[in-house]
Scaffold this motif. Sequence first.
Motif, PDB file in Angstrom:
ATOM      1  N   ILE A   1      -9.223 -62.556 -20.383  1.00  0.00           N
ATOM      2  CA  ILE A   1      -8.561 -63.061 -19.115  1.00  0.00           C
ATOM      3  C   ILE A   1      -8.132 -62.203 -18.260  1.00  0.00           C
ATOM      4  O   ILE A   1      -8.522 -62.412 -16.963  1.00  0.00           O
ATOM      5  CB  ILE A   1      -7.414 -63.826 -19.910  1.00  0.00           C
ATOM      6  CG1 ILE A   1      -7.695 -65.076 -20.790  1.00  0.00           C
ATOM      7  CG2 ILE A   1      -6.331 -64.326 -18.727  1.00  0.00           C
ATOM      8  CD1 ILE A   1      -6.536 -65.613 -21.443  1.00  0.00           C
ATOM      9  N   LEU A   2      -7.576 -61.175 -18.735  1.00  0.00           N
ATOM     10  CA  LEU A   2      -7.139 -60.020 -17.633  1.00  0.00           C
ATOM     11  C   LEU A   2      -8.221 -59.665 -16.619  1.00  0.00           C
ATOM     12  O   LEU A   2      -8.259 -59.637 -15.481  1.00  0.00           O
ATOM     13  CB  LEU A   2      -6.512 -58.951 -18.266  1.00  0.00           C
ATOM     14  CG  LEU A   2      -6.291 -57.508 -17.409  1.00  0.00           C
ATOM     15  CD1 LEU A   2      -4.895 -58.210 -16.626  1.00  0.00           C
ATOM     16  CD2 LEU A   2      -5.648 -56.529 -18.453  1.00  0.00           C
TER      17      LEU A   2
ATOM     18  N   SER B   1     -11.187 -60.857 -16.170  1.00  0.00           N
ATOM     19  CA  SER B   1     -11.764 -62.347 -15.476  1.00  0.00           C
ATOM     20  C   SER B   1     -10.907 -62.218 -14.027  1.00  0.00           C
ATOM     21  O   SER B   1     -11.423 -62.591 -13.190  1.00  0.00           O
ATOM     22  CB  SER B   1     -11.603 -63.416 -16.265  1.00  0.00           C
ATOM     23  OG  SER B   1     -12.428 -63.271 -17.499  1.00  0.00           O
ATOM     24  N   VAL B   2      -9.430 -62.202 -14.359  1.00  0.00           N
ATOM     25  CA  VAL B   2      -8.429 -62.486 -13.019  1.00  0.00           C
ATOM     26  C   VAL B   2      -8.753 -61.211 -12.055  1.00  0.00           C
ATOM     27  O   VAL B   2      -8.872 -61.535 -10.965  1.00  0.00           O
ATOM     28  CB  VAL B   2      -6.889 -62.445 -13.589  1.00  0.00           C
ATOM     29  CG1 VAL B   2      -6.216 -62.425 -12.509  1.00  0.00           C
ATOM     30  CG2 VAL B   2      -7.170 -63.862 -14.363  1.00  0.00           C
TER      31      VAL B   2
ATOM     32  N   ILE C   1     -17.686 -64.667 -13.059  1.00  0.00           N
ATOM     33  CA  ILE C   1     -16.689 -64.717 -14.164  1.00  0.00           C
ATOM     34  C   ILE C   1     -17.293 -65.539 -15.355  1.00  0.00           C
ATOM     35  O   ILE C   1     -16.946 -65.007 -16.440  1.00  0.00           O
ATOM     36  CB  ILE C   1     -15.484 -65.535 -13.556  1.00  0.00           C
ATOM     37  CG1 ILE C   1     -15.080 -64.854 -12.313  1.00  0.00           C
ATOM     38  CG2 ILE C   1     -14.412 -65.733 -14.564  1.00  0.00           C
ATOM     39  CD1 ILE C   1     -13.916 -65.542 -11.645  1.00  0.00           C
TER      40      ILE C   1
ATOM     41  N   MET D   1     -11.957 -61.886 -10.287  1.00  0.00           N
ATOM     42  CA  MET D   1     -12.065 -62.916  -9.204  1.00  0.00           C
ATOM     43  C   MET D   1     -11.228 -62.398  -7.847  1.00  0.00           C
ATOM     44  O   MET D   1     -11.445 -62.763  -6.886  1.00  0.00           O
ATOM     45  CB  MET D   1     -11.188 -64.122  -9.905  1.00  0.00           C
ATOM     46  CG  MET D   1     -11.023 -65.326  -9.048  1.00  0.00           C
ATOM     47  SD  MET D   1     -10.278 -66.662 -10.028  1.00  0.00           S
ATOM     48  CE  MET D   1      -8.693 -65.804 -10.254  1.00  0.00           C
ATOM     49  N   VAL D   2      -9.960 -61.754  -8.380  1.00  0.00           N
ATOM     50  CA  VAL D   2      -9.323 -61.334  -7.098  1.00  0.00           C
ATOM     51  C   VAL D   2      -9.928 -60.067  -6.256  1.00  0.00           C
ATOM     52  O   VAL D   2     -10.120 -60.269  -5.115  1.00  0.00           O
ATOM     53  CB  VAL D   2      -7.894 -60.721  -7.764  1.00  0.00           C
ATOM     54  CG1 VAL D   2      -7.317 -59.933  -6.410  1.00  0.00           C
ATOM     55  CG2 VAL D   2      -6.986 -61.734  -8.099  1.00  0.00           C
TER      56      VAL D   2
END
Length: 296
Positions: free
Chosen positions: A267-268, A270-271, A210, A274-275
């Motif tokens: 941000i989108l 990266s999320v 990330i 991560m998920v």
Amino acid sequence: MDSSLGKRLSPWSFLLPFLLLFTAFLIVPLLYAFYTSLFIHRMGIAYFVGFQNYLNAFRDVAFWGSIVNVMKYAVIQGVIMLALSLALALLLDTKFARFKAFFRLVYFLPYAVPGVFASIMWGFLYSKPLDPLLQAIHFDPLASGAFLYSIVNIATWEWAGYNMTLYMASLTGVSADIYEAAKMDGCNEMQLAWYIKIPLLRPTIVMTIILSFIGSMQLFNEPFLLEALTPVSQTFAPNLDIYNMAFSLTNLPYAATLSVLLGLITILISVIVMVLTRFLGRTAERRQTTAMAAGV
């Protein structure tokens, strides 16, 4: 009552310095950028246009091309750098490694070189000392087709040692009893790395993925400084496009619009990363548990 209230508020007192800095240097600038993006400037006068700049940005082929370009860079550079960092960390963590402190320092030193100096240094190497060798193999690192990979090389040189240090720090927190138990079961160094160390490093690997992606989306120094040596498109990276829009074309509202969109995209994704990595990690753990149960 007062004592209970004090206990509830005490954690916030420790968080307050961070929250103040976070608000002052991230939240407030983001809100101001969003506010600026709602206007256009004509003849020195600001006119409120709402989300018109965002509608224009969604039709901006050059901006979205720069997003695709930098995401390609993020994937290539991230895979190479993190694989190299992990390999170095696992190699130095084996019983066969010698002079560990020396090599940790050597690998970490490039991170101590500021990105601007690293770009200038590698630009000099590409154009001067390495030029005869590169000409002999008919390779120009500053040509348009190889330029992206030349920047990948600079970033990998600078950040591989830093991520290696993170992996090694995580490995030092692992109990030696786990390694001893695995060795008693017959694991060699390769099996120990694959079945024990890498799974234990999964949270750190996710974090570095990330952070690597966020850093890649902010690409600016390398192409901006190497522009003195070779023609670089102003839309090579989103930050170059935003810089050119703000300071060359003096279109601050549209530059603010692109900045907000770039932040939201970062941000989108990266999320999502991560998920996705957590899901894949849990799936791998579930399969490993099932396989072990079947073996038993």
